[in-house]
Motif scaffolding. Structure first.
Motif, PDB file in Angstrom:
ATOM      1  N   GLY A  63       0.644  -1.140  -0.030  1.00  0.00           N
ATOM      2  CA  GLY A  63       0.083   0.068   0.267  1.00  0.00           C
ATOM      3  C   GLY A  63       0.670   1.159   0.116  1.00  0.00           C
ATOM      4  N   VAL A  64       0.142   2.530   0.157  1.00  0.00           N
ATOM      5  CA  VAL A  64       0.791   3.638  -0.023  1.00  0.00           C
ATOM      6  C   VAL A  64       0.311   4.380   1.201  1.00  0.00           C
ATOM      7  N   GLU A  65       1.045   4.892   2.092  1.00  0.00           N
ATOM      8  CA  GLU A  65       0.365   6.009   3.230  1.00  0.00           C
ATOM      9  C   GLU A  65       0.678   7.485   2.634  1.00  0.00           C
ATOM     10  N   VAL A  66      -0.379   8.114   2.541  1.00  0.00           N
ATOM     11  CA  VAL A  66      -0.326   9.503   2.064  1.00  0.00           C
ATOM     12  C   VAL A  66      -0.370  10.408   3.186  1.00  0.00           C
ATOM     13  N   ILE A  67       0.902  11.229   3.444  1.00  0.00           N
ATOM     14  CA  ILE A  67       1.153  12.101   4.529  1.00  0.00           C
ATOM     15  C   ILE A  67       0.880  13.616   4.272  1.00  0.00           C
ATOM     16  N   VAL A  68       0.096  14.097   5.028  1.00  0.00           N
ATOM     17  CA  VAL A  68      -0.047  15.650   4.813  1.00  0.00           C
ATOM     18  C   VAL A  68       0.343  16.366   5.998  1.00  0.00           C
ATOM     19  N   GLU A  69       1.339  16.745   6.420  1.00  0.00           N
ATOM     20  CA  GLU A  69       1.924  17.503   7.523  1.00  0.00           C
ATOM     21  C   GLU A  69       1.630  19.223   7.734  1.00  0.00           C
ATOM     22  N   THR A  70       1.438  19.266   8.869  1.00  0.00           N
ATOM     23  CA  THR A  70       1.342  20.802   9.345  1.00  0.00           C
ATOM     24  C   THR A  70       2.602  21.291   9.095  1.00  0.00           C
ATOM     25  N   VAL A  71       2.678  22.799   8.898  1.00  0.00           N
ATOM     26  CA  VAL A  71       3.835  23.354   8.720  1.00  0.00           C
ATOM     27  C   VAL A  71       4.967  23.083   9.899  1.00  0.00           C
ATOM     28  N   ASP A  72       4.338  22.981  11.305  1.00  0.00           N
ATOM     29  CA  ASP A  72       4.902  22.665  12.367  1.00  0.00           C
ATOM     30  C   ASP A  72       5.779  21.538  12.191  1.00  0.00           C
ATOM     31  N   GLU A  73       4.936  20.520  11.925  1.00  0.00           N
ATOM     32  CA  GLU A  73       5.410  19.022  11.504  1.00  0.00           C
ATOM     33  C   GLU A  73       6.732  19.161  10.481  1.00  0.00           C
ATOM     34  N   LEU A  74       6.449  19.993   9.324  1.00  0.00           N
ATOM     35  CA  LEU A  74       7.318  20.031   8.361  1.00  0.00           C
ATOM     36  C   LEU A  74       8.792  20.669   8.917  1.00  0.00           C
ATOM     37  N   ASN A  75       8.648  21.891   9.681  1.00  0.00           N
ATOM     38  CA  ASN A  75       9.568  22.483  10.306  1.00  0.00           C
ATOM     39  C   ASN A  75      10.428  21.455  11.093  1.00  0.00           C
ATOM     40  N   ASN A  76       9.723  20.623  11.833  1.00  0.00           N
ATOM     41  CA  ASN A  76      10.474  19.584  12.815  1.00  0.00           C
ATOM     42  C   ASN A  76      11.266  18.718  11.946  1.00  0.00           C
ATOM     43  N   ARG A  77      10.630  18.424  10.782  1.00  0.00           N
ATOM     44  CA  ARG A  77      11.226  17.493  10.053  1.00  0.00           C
ATOM     45  C   ARG A  77      12.773  18.115   9.335  1.00  0.00           C
ATOM     46  N   ILE A  78      12.614  19.433   8.920  1.00  0.00           N
ATOM     47  CA  ILE A  78      13.903  19.968   8.615  1.00  0.00           C
ATOM     48  C   ILE A  78      14.989  19.966   9.633  1.00  0.00           C
ATOM     49  N   LEU A  79      14.426  20.390  10.971  1.00  0.00           N
ATOM     50  CA  LEU A  79      15.485  20.243  12.004  1.00  0.00           C
ATOM     51  C   LEU A  79      15.926  18.774  12.381  1.00  0.00           C
ATOM     52  N   ARG A  80      15.194  17.905  12.071  1.00  0.00           N
ATOM     53  CA  ARG A  80      15.645  16.510  12.497  1.00  0.00           C
ATOM     54  C   ARG A  80      16.596  16.167  11.297  1.00  0.00           C
ATOM     55  N   VAL A 101      -4.214   5.619   4.334  1.00  0.00           N
ATOM     56  CA  VAL A 101      -3.601   4.743   3.511  1.00  0.00           C
ATOM     57  C   VAL A 101      -4.585   4.010   2.565  1.00  0.00           C
ATOM     58  N   ILE A 102      -3.888   3.844   1.436  1.00  0.00           N
ATOM     59  CA  ILE A 102      -4.499   3.019   0.370  1.00  0.00           C
ATOM     60  C   ILE A 102      -3.925   1.818  -0.015  1.00  0.00           C
ATOM     61  N   ASN A 103      -4.756   0.678  -0.009  1.00  0.00           N
ATOM     62  CA  ASN A 103      -4.201  -0.732  -0.259  1.00  0.00           C
ATOM     63  C   ASN A 103      -3.907  -0.557  -1.673  1.00  0.00           C
ATOM     64  N   MET A 104      -2.667  -1.476  -2.123  1.00  0.00           N
ATOM     65  CA  MET A 104      -2.545  -1.292  -3.517  1.00  0.00           C
ATOM     66  C   MET A 104      -1.920  -2.873  -3.635  1.00  0.00           C
ATOM     67  N   PRO A 105      -1.988  -3.217  -4.874  1.00  0.00           N
ATOM     68  CA  PRO A 105      -2.627  -2.709  -6.024  1.00  0.00           C
ATOM     69  C   PRO A 105      -3.889  -2.188  -5.988  1.00  0.00           C
ATOM     70  N   THR A 106      -4.432  -1.157  -6.498  1.00  0.00           N
ATOM     71  CA  THR A 106      -5.805  -0.861  -6.771  1.00  0.00           C
ATOM     72  C   THR A 106      -6.118  -0.694  -8.140  1.00  0.00           C
ATOM     73  N   LEU A 135      -8.136   1.698  -8.946  1.00  0.00           N
ATOM     74  CA  LEU A 135      -8.413   3.220  -9.105  1.00  0.00           C
ATOM     75  C   LEU A 135      -7.362   3.801  -9.987  1.00  0.00           C
ATOM     76  N   GLU A 136      -7.673   4.543 -10.850  1.00  0.00           N
ATOM     77  CA  GLU A 136      -6.688   5.349 -11.585  1.00  0.00           C
ATOM     78  C   GLU A 136      -6.279   6.648 -10.972  1.00  0.00           C
ATOM     79  N   THR A 137      -7.271   7.029 -10.528  1.00  0.00           N
ATOM     80  CA  THR A 137      -6.946   8.408  -9.608  1.00  0.00           C
ATOM     81  C   THR A 137      -7.259   8.246  -7.938  1.00  0.00           C
ATOM     82  N   ILE A 138      -6.465   8.301  -6.981  1.00  0.00           N
ATOM     83  CA  ILE A 138      -6.831   8.365  -5.905  1.00  0.00           C
ATOM     84  C   ILE A 138      -7.250   9.810  -5.306  1.00  0.00           C
ATOM     85  N   VAL A 139      -8.347  10.197  -4.719  1.00  0.00           N
ATOM     86  CA  VAL A 139      -8.805  11.439  -4.372  1.00  0.00           C
ATOM     87  C   VAL A 139      -8.647  11.284  -2.697  1.00  0.00           C
TER      88      VAL A 139
END
Length: 150
Positions: free
Chosen positions: A81-98, A128-133, A135-139
């Motif tokens: 599968g695929v896990e699609v992750i949308v992070e907040t700006v704070d989480e993205l800034n923490n990623r930069i620091l780490r 989380v999207i189970n793969m293969p699927t 679906l041509e496009t995941i929304v």
């Protein structure tokens, strides 16, 4: 019959039925054998879409196995599968620091993308999207759980 992964993974991000451009996202390709494979950061286009070609995924998997052969095993067909992750700006800034100390080039790229992203308007989300699927496009709907910031 064994399904195969698509030649391109297409994901469209929407909020209140409107596509979300310039959203910073990560994808985790979920392995059933060992560690998962990370792809990103990816920035949605003007249509709120991210397209990840199969050859990019295959190259990511091979690169991870070359860099850390003890941590990764198998190929895309061993992934579930695929896990699609949308992070907040704070989480993205923490990623930069780490990551900045060990991966300065990647941290700089993320910092540059952070300036133009629209993540400030949304709360984080993981799907989380189970793969293969078939679906041509995941929304991914960012408002499905009141995820839009007021």
């Amino acid at each position: 019959m064994n399904k195969t992964w698509p030649s391109v993974i297409r994901i469209i991000f929407k909020s209140e039925n409107v596509t979300v451009p310039s959203l910073l996202v990560y994808l985790e390709i979920l392995s059933r054998l060992k560690n998962n494979y990370s792809i990103g950061p990816c920035l949605t286009d003007d249509d709120g879409e991210v397209k990840i070609p199969r050859d990019t995924i295959d190259a990511t998997i091979e690169r991870a196995k070359e860099i850390s052969p003890m941590d990764y095993k198998g190929n895309l067909e061993d992934c579930v599968g695929v896990e699609v992750i949308v992070e907040t700006v704070d989480e993205l800034n923490n990623r930069i620091l780490r990551g900045g100390k060990f991966y300065p080039k990647e941290a700089k790229k993320l910092k540059d993308l952070l300036i133009k992203c629209t993540n400030t308007k949304y709360l984080g989300k993981r799907v989380v999207i189970n793969m293969p699927t078939d679906l041509e496009t995941i929304v991914v709907d960012l408002t499905s759980s009141n995820l839009k910031k007021k």
